[in-house]
Design a protein around this motif. Structure first.
Motif, short mmCIF file in Angstrom:
data_model
loop_
_atom_site.label_atom_id
_atom_site.label_comp_id
_atom_site.label_asym_id
_atom_site.label_seq_id
_atom_site.Cartn_x
_atom_site.Cartn_y
_atom_site.Cartn_z
N ILE A 65 0.06 2.36 7.35
CA ILE A 65 0.62 1.14 6.77
C ILE A 65 2.06 1.39 6.34
O ILE A 65 2.34 2.32 5.57
CB ILE A 65 -0.22 0.66 5.57
CG1 ILE A 65 -1.64 0.32 6.03
CG2 ILE A 65 0.43 -0.54 4.90
CD1 ILE A 65 -2.58 -0.05 4.90
N ALA A 66 2.98 0.53 6.79
CA ALA A 66 4.42 0.75 6.54
C ALA A 66 5.00 -0.21 5.51
O ALA A 66 6.22 -0.22 5.32
CB ALA A 66 5.19 0.63 7.85
N SER A 67 4.18 -1.03 4.86
CA SER A 67 4.72 -2.08 3.98
C SER A 67 4.78 -1.67 2.52
O SER A 67 4.61 -2.49 1.63
CB SER A 67 3.88 -3.35 4.13
OG SER A 67 2.49 -3.09 3.95
N ALA A 68 5.03 -0.39 2.24
CA ALA A 68 5.08 0.09 0.85
C ALA A 68 6.19 -0.59 0.06
O ALA A 68 5.98 -1.00 -1.08
CB ALA A 68 5.26 1.61 0.83
N ALA A 69 7.38 -0.71 0.63
CA ALA A 69 8.50 -1.38 -0.04
C ALA A 69 8.40 -2.87 0.29
O ALA A 69 9.22 -3.43 1.04
CB ALA A 69 9.83 -0.79 0.42
N ASP A 77 -4.30 5.76 -4.08
CA ASP A 77 -5.13 6.68 -4.85
C ASP A 77 -4.50 6.94 -6.22
O ASP A 77 -3.33 6.59 -6.46
CB ASP A 77 -5.30 8.00 -4.09
CG ASP A 77 -3.95 8.64 -3.77
OD1 ASP A 77 -3.44 9.41 -4.61
OD2 ASP A 77 -3.40 8.35 -2.69
N GLN A 78 -5.26 7.52 -7.12
CA GLN A 78 -4.78 7.71 -8.49
C GLN A 78 -3.59 8.67 -8.58
O GLN A 78 -2.68 8.45 -9.38
CB GLN A 78 -5.92 8.24 -9.37
CG GLN A 78 -7.00 7.22 -9.66
CD GLN A 78 -6.45 6.01 -10.41
OE1 GLN A 78 -5.86 6.15 -11.48
NE2 GLN A 78 -6.65 4.83 -9.84
N ARG A 109 -9.40 10.77 5.90
CA ARG A 109 -8.47 11.30 6.90
C ARG A 109 -7.67 10.15 7.51
O ARG A 109 -7.73 9.90 8.73
CB ARG A 109 -9.23 12.07 7.98
CG ARG A 109 -9.99 13.29 7.45
CD ARG A 109 -10.37 14.24 8.58
NE ARG A 109 -11.32 13.65 9.52
CZ ARG A 109 -12.64 13.74 9.41
NH1 ARG A 109 -13.17 14.38 8.37
NH2 ARG A 109 -13.44 13.20 10.31
N PRO A 110 -6.92 9.42 6.69
CA PRO A 110 -6.16 8.29 7.23
C PRO A 110 -5.11 8.77 8.22
O PRO A 110 -4.54 9.85 8.07
CB PRO A 110 -5.52 7.67 5.99
CG PRO A 110 -5.43 8.81 5.01
CD PRO A 110 -6.64 9.65 5.26
N ALA A 111 -4.88 7.96 9.24
CA ALA A 111 -3.94 8.33 10.30
C ALA A 111 -3.40 7.04 10.90
O ALA A 111 -3.95 5.96 10.69
CB ALA A 111 -4.64 9.17 11.36
N HIS A 142 0.87 -1.18 0.00
CA HIS A 142 0.00 0.00 0.00
C HIS A 142 0.91 1.22 0.00
O HIS A 142 2.03 1.19 0.50
CB HIS A 142 -0.91 0.02 1.23
CG HIS A 142 -1.94 -1.06 1.24
ND1 HIS A 142 -3.12 -0.97 0.54
CD2 HIS A 142 -1.97 -2.25 1.87
CE1 HIS A 142 -3.84 -2.07 0.74
NE2 HIS A 142 -3.16 -2.87 1.54
N HIS A 143 0.39 2.33 -0.54
CA HIS A 143 1.19 3.55 -0.63
C HIS A 143 0.39 4.75 -0.14
O HIS A 143 -0.84 4.80 -0.30
CB HIS A 143 1.63 3.80 -2.08
CG HIS A 143 2.46 2.70 -2.66
ND1 HIS A 143 3.82 2.62 -2.47
CD2 HIS A 143 2.11 1.62 -3.43
CE1 HIS A 143 4.28 1.54 -3.10
NE2 HIS A 143 3.26 0.92 -3.67
N ASN A 144 1.10 5.69 0.47
CA ASN A 144 0.53 6.97 0.89
C ASN A 144 -0.60 6.79 1.90
O ASN A 144 -1.56 7.56 1.93
CB ASN A 144 0.02 7.77 -0.33
CG ASN A 144 -0.19 9.24 -0.02
OD1 ASN A 144 0.50 9.81 0.82
ND2 ASN A 144 -1.16 9.85 -0.69
#
Length: 333
Positions: free
Chosen positions: A51-55, A113-114, A249-251, A45-47
């Motif tokens: 969630i910290a698992s982007a890489a 998101d796009q 409003r993700p946090a 997931h990104h941005n």
């Protein structure tokens, strides 16, 4: 006993560093390994501040290095965000370092998101058209190279990293069946089409060199504790995060609260409960009963459990209770 696996989003907790998040992820993976969970998957997931698992491939390597037997993989890598060759090289490297322990689950959505998807520097096109082609290209890089093949993944070629297709609709169920691949449905957040997707996958499955018969896994959210009341309170952290995300409003994940009354609107409550139709929240007996019912309803070959709580010790205890519930269900049979 039906295999149980773990889906981790490397949750970032309110007031906690991201470094601690990764330490918690590894600690959970080691705990799951001791409890005989089959796989430990992390999701791209990104941005999203919680969630910290982007890489994802990097996190998989970190977890695989800190464990010894549990399979580690992606649930999943979002294929539209990456060139197939890059994924083949990353997972070929992981498989070379940790042979026989790496899974490659592929998703069709961008996992963000796009605007962020465009920032990932991939063409945001029609995934229905590009996804099947990219899956086939990725398979070709991980297979043994053909004579005269000019473009190869090094490492990667010949590693045959197991590929899974993931989905929350019918598209990936149809494609997994056509390609003879294992299939995992994201019923932990998108339950509406679960049973229809499983039926399509099984009824249209074409045996392949990879898989001779259909193999389906379903995701489920479980928050378990020593009492129903304690589990319900722990679950409010996940519910708050879900509402915050839908509000735009993700946090980071907040601490639990005594009640969601007054936090969410009736419409938000309905939305959350619809998204978590199969979610299980309760003490050991409630978890055992409802987990057995879920397996009976779906007939899946494996269940992957997503369970996030604010307190890390409570999360470890939750997965311990789930493992015990699985054992009790098997004994009852």
């Amino acid at each position: 006993m039906i295999p149980l696996s773990v889906l981790d989003l490397a949750p970032i907790l309110q007031g906690q560093s991201i470094g601690q998040t990764f330490e918690n992820t590894l600690d959970l993976a080691r705990h799951a390994e001791r409890l005989n969970y089959k796989r430990f998957w992390v999701a791209e997931h990104h941005n999203i501040p919680s969630i910290a698992s982007a890489a994802t491939a990097v996190v998989i390597g970190y977890v695989a290095a800190g464990t010894t037997t549990i399979r580690v993989g992606s649930g999943g890598i979002m294929l539209p965000n990456h060139a197939p060759l890059v994924i083949a090289e990353q997972f070929g490297t992981l498989e070379t370092l940790y042979p026989g322990r790496i899974d490659l689950g592929l998703g069709r959505a961008p996992g963000t998101d796009q605007k962020t998807a465009r920032a990932l520097r991939r063409d945001v096109g029609n995934a229905d058209e590009t996804f099947p082609r990219d899956v086939l290209e990725l398979q070709s890089y991980l297979a043994a190279p053909a004579p005269g093949q000019a473009l190869r993944a090094i490492p990667g070629a010949g590693t045959n990293v197991p590929i899974w297709l993931l989905g929350s609709s019918l598209f990936s169920a149809q494609l997994a069946a056509a390609l003879g691949l294992p299939f995992a449905f994201a019923s932990h957040f998108a339950p509406q089409l679960l049973l229809q997707a499983l039926q399509i996958y099984r009824n249209t499955f074409v045996p392949s060199a990879t898989l001779r018969a259909p193999y389906a896994m379903a995701g489920i959210t479980i928050v378990a504790a020593d009492s129903d009341d304690e589990a319900r309170r722990l679950f409010t952290s996940h519910q708050q995060s879900f509402v915050n995300l839908r509000r735009g409003r993700p946090a980071p994940m907040p601490p639990p609260i005594d009640s969601m009354d007054g936090y969410w609107t009736p419409m938000e409550r309905e939305m959350v409960e619809a998204s978590m139709t199969y979610a299980i929240c309760g003490g050991p007996e409630a978890v055992r009963r409802r987990l057995a019912a879920f397996v009976e309803l779906t007939g899946v070959d494996e269940v992957i459990v997503m369970g996030q709580t604010y307190d890390h010790a409570a999360r470890l205890r939750s997965f311990e209770i789930v493992a015990g519930a699985r054992a009790l269900t098997a004994a009852a049979r």
